[in-house]
Design an enzyme around this catalytic site. Structure first.
Site, PDB file in Angstrom:
ATOM      1  N   GLU A 161       0.812  -1.225   0.000  1.00 14.07           N
ATOM      2  CA  GLU A 161       0.000   0.000   0.000  1.00 14.07           C
ATOM      3  C   GLU A 161       0.846   1.276   0.000  1.00 14.07           C
ATOM      4  O   GLU A 161       0.780   2.088   0.938  1.00 14.07           O
ATOM      5  CB  GLU A 161      -0.974   0.000   1.181  1.00 14.07           C
ATOM      6  N   GLU A 356      -4.939  -8.362   0.040  1.00 13.37           N
ATOM      7  CA  GLU A 356      -5.659  -8.108   1.305  1.00 13.37           C
ATOM      8  C   GLU A 356      -7.116  -7.858   0.989  1.00 13.37           C
ATOM      9  O   GLU A 356      -7.432  -7.149   0.025  1.00 13.37           O
ATOM     10  CB  GLU A 356      -5.164  -6.834   2.012  1.00 13.37           C
TER      11      GLU A 356
HETATM   12  O1  IFM Z   1      -4.433  -3.275   8.884  1.00 13.18           O
HETATM   13  C1  IFM Z   1      -4.353  -2.682   7.629  1.00 13.18           C
HETATM   14  C2  IFM Z   1      -3.133  -3.149   6.885  1.00 13.18           C
HETATM   15  O2  IFM Z   1      -1.968  -2.942   7.600  1.00 13.18           O
HETATM   16  C3  IFM Z   1      -3.023  -2.431   5.578  1.00 13.18           C
HETATM   17  N1  IFM Z   1      -4.256  -2.564   4.812  1.00 13.18           N
HETATM   18  C4  IFM Z   1      -5.486  -2.263   5.477  1.00 13.18           C
HETATM   19  C5  IFM Z   1      -5.575  -3.026   6.796  1.00 13.18           C
HETATM   20  C6  IFM Z   1      -6.888  -2.688   7.514  1.00 13.18           C
HETATM   21  O3  IFM Z   1      -6.928  -1.339   7.823  1.00 13.18           O
END
Ligand code: IFM
Length: 456
Positions: A161, A356
């Site tokens: 990210e 994710e």
């Molecule tokens: O916990 C975070 C993660 O570290 C990065 N992506 C989003 C998740 C939820 O907020």
């Protein structure tokens, strides 16, 4: 149906679960300073969090029981290299090697993320990502990772990210290091970050002991067409890859972060819009950033509706009153796992992983001692149904990693959000498997056959 090779996995990050040990030899990272300043919710910090650094054997045994066979986790840069460059912390090497060995003993394939935000404070003190040497620093770290772990692991992701750690970290100041920098600095930072990705790819390949596979894991909300009308679909695509965010939010962008990596250039529209703020960008930089990699990752949580206006230009559609939300207020929009992968695959043509996706819920331990989380099951069932739809439409989606295995330290939100498959009592460190984890176990076991979309 899902292909037989579809990867069902779970994801985590080092800082959010590991915790610290006085004698662990780790260096400070920017999140330590952020927490010390009391900036996270309720003054929380990650000194203990899930104490995974002392409990990983039990945690991997639990993963095995739950049928998890693929695990994406991160190495903490500051733990491995306490000053960010130079000295390597041999205790960290031993710990991560043991962790990976333990995963493999439990039948779990490791996927290493190099950078999930544990930026070494020692390098931050020298300007962090703004320093022109920051790409080389990251490459040095990548080389150390490859030297020490590539004999045990085949899959690597460079950055998690980048939109968040650049924008939230340096533009809005909501995340560590908590800066609100002038715009031109933020463009320099992002350019350095993209160069760091390219240099890390080269370093990983140069130092790997075996051939490895490399990906990248950006994110962004997905522009969803309000209807299936082709004009709405075009409008949504235009917004998804376009430049509709305000400048003070500019890093919420897909193409600025992915075109350079996969297409070898910044998007024209952005070059025009951002012209007054851009750093020097050379052809050599772009070649470096566009090192061939093996797959694309994308973290996908939600989307927003777009339609074509009367003049054909995109219009944002207001959400319906009372729209469904997760515990942290994120909208529930399953279609993002159809349109996001579809648009990305059309533009970049890369094999894709959802690196994710998941949901924070108001989980609690019920009188029967269990954690019942029907909302999470509903959420995942609907979202995975859209993964199935994307696959049926020919998108080369190779896998899905649920975020996340354990409830954990949710950055500036401290322990206020629970995203885990496994409930963690942060006072006793007791783990309780949530209902949704047993459900996901069946999804993995049946290769998606029990999903509502695949039932008659
Ligand atoms: O916990 C975070 C993660 O570290 C990065 N992506 C989003 C998740 C939820 O907020």
């Amino acid at each position: 149906m899902f292909s037989e090779n579809f990867i069902w996995g779970v994801a985590s990050s080092a800082y959010q679960i590991e915790g610290r040990d006085q004698a662990d030899g780790a260096g400070a990272c920017v999140w330590d300073a952020y927490c010390e300043q009391g900036k996270s919710y309720d003054g929380a910090d990650a000194t203990i969090t899930c104490d995974h650094m002392h409990r990983y054997k039990e945690d991997f045994a639990l993963m095995r029981q739950l049928g998890v066979k693929h695990y994406r986790f991160s190495i903490s840069w500051a733990r491995l290299m306490p000053e960010g460059i130079g000295r390597v912390n041999e205790q960290a090497v031993a710990m991560y090697r043991d962790m990976i060995t333990e995963m493999k003993k439990n039948g779990i394939t490791p996927y290493i993320t190099l950078f999930h935000w544990e930026y070494p404070q020692a390098l931050q003190d020298q300007g962090g990502w703004l320093n022109e040497h920051s790409p080389e620093w990251f490459a040095e770290y990548a080389a150390v990772v490859a030297e020490n772990f590539s004999d045990l692991c085949e899959y690597f992701f460079t950055l998690n990210e980048p939109q968040c750690f650049t924008g939230l970290g340096h533009l809005s100041g909501a995340h560590a290091p908590g800066y609100k920098l002038p715009l031109q600095y933020t463009f320099q930072i992002v350019h350095n970050v993209l160069k760091a990705h390219g240099m890390a790819v080269l370093a990983l390949r140069e130092h790997a002991k075996h051939p490895i596979k490399i990906g990248y894991a950006p994110t962004c909300g997905v522009a969803l067409p309000a209807t299936d009308d082709p004009r709405d679909v075009e409008a949504a695509k235009k917004v998804y890859f376009g430049f509709y965010s305000d400048l003070d939010n500019w890093t919420w962008n897909v193409s600025w972060f992915s075109d350079p990596v996969f297409l070898g250039h910044y998007p024209e529209e952005g070059l025009k819009k951002f012209a007054p703020y851009l750093p020097k960008i050379t052809e050599a930089d772009m070649e470096l950033i566009a090192q061939p990699i093996d797959f694309m990752g994308q973290n996908v949580y939600n989307g927003y509706l777009v339609r074509a206006g009367a003049d054909g230009e995109p219009e944002f559609v207001k959400r319906a009153p009372g729209y469904a939300k997760t515990a942290c207020g994120w909208p529930v929009t399953p279609e993002c796992l159809y349109w996001g992968p579809k648009f990305l695959y059309e533009r970049y043509g890369m094999p894709l992983f959802i690196t994710e996706n998941g949901m924070s819920c108001h989980d609690m331990v019920s009188a029967d001692g269990c954690v019942h989380d029907p909302n999470r099951i509903e959420f995942l069932d609907r979202y995975l149904g859209q993964v199935q739809r994307a696959l049926d439409d020919g998108v080369d989606l190779r896998g899905y990693f649920e975020w996340t295995f354990l409830d954990n330290f949710e950055w500036e939100k401290g322990y206020n959000e629970r995203f885990g498959m496994v409930y963690v009592d942060f006072q006793t460190q007791k783990r309780i498997v949530k209902d949704s984890a047993y459900w996901y176990q069946k999804v993995m076991e049946t290769n998606g056959a029990i999903l509502s979309c695949n039932r008659p």
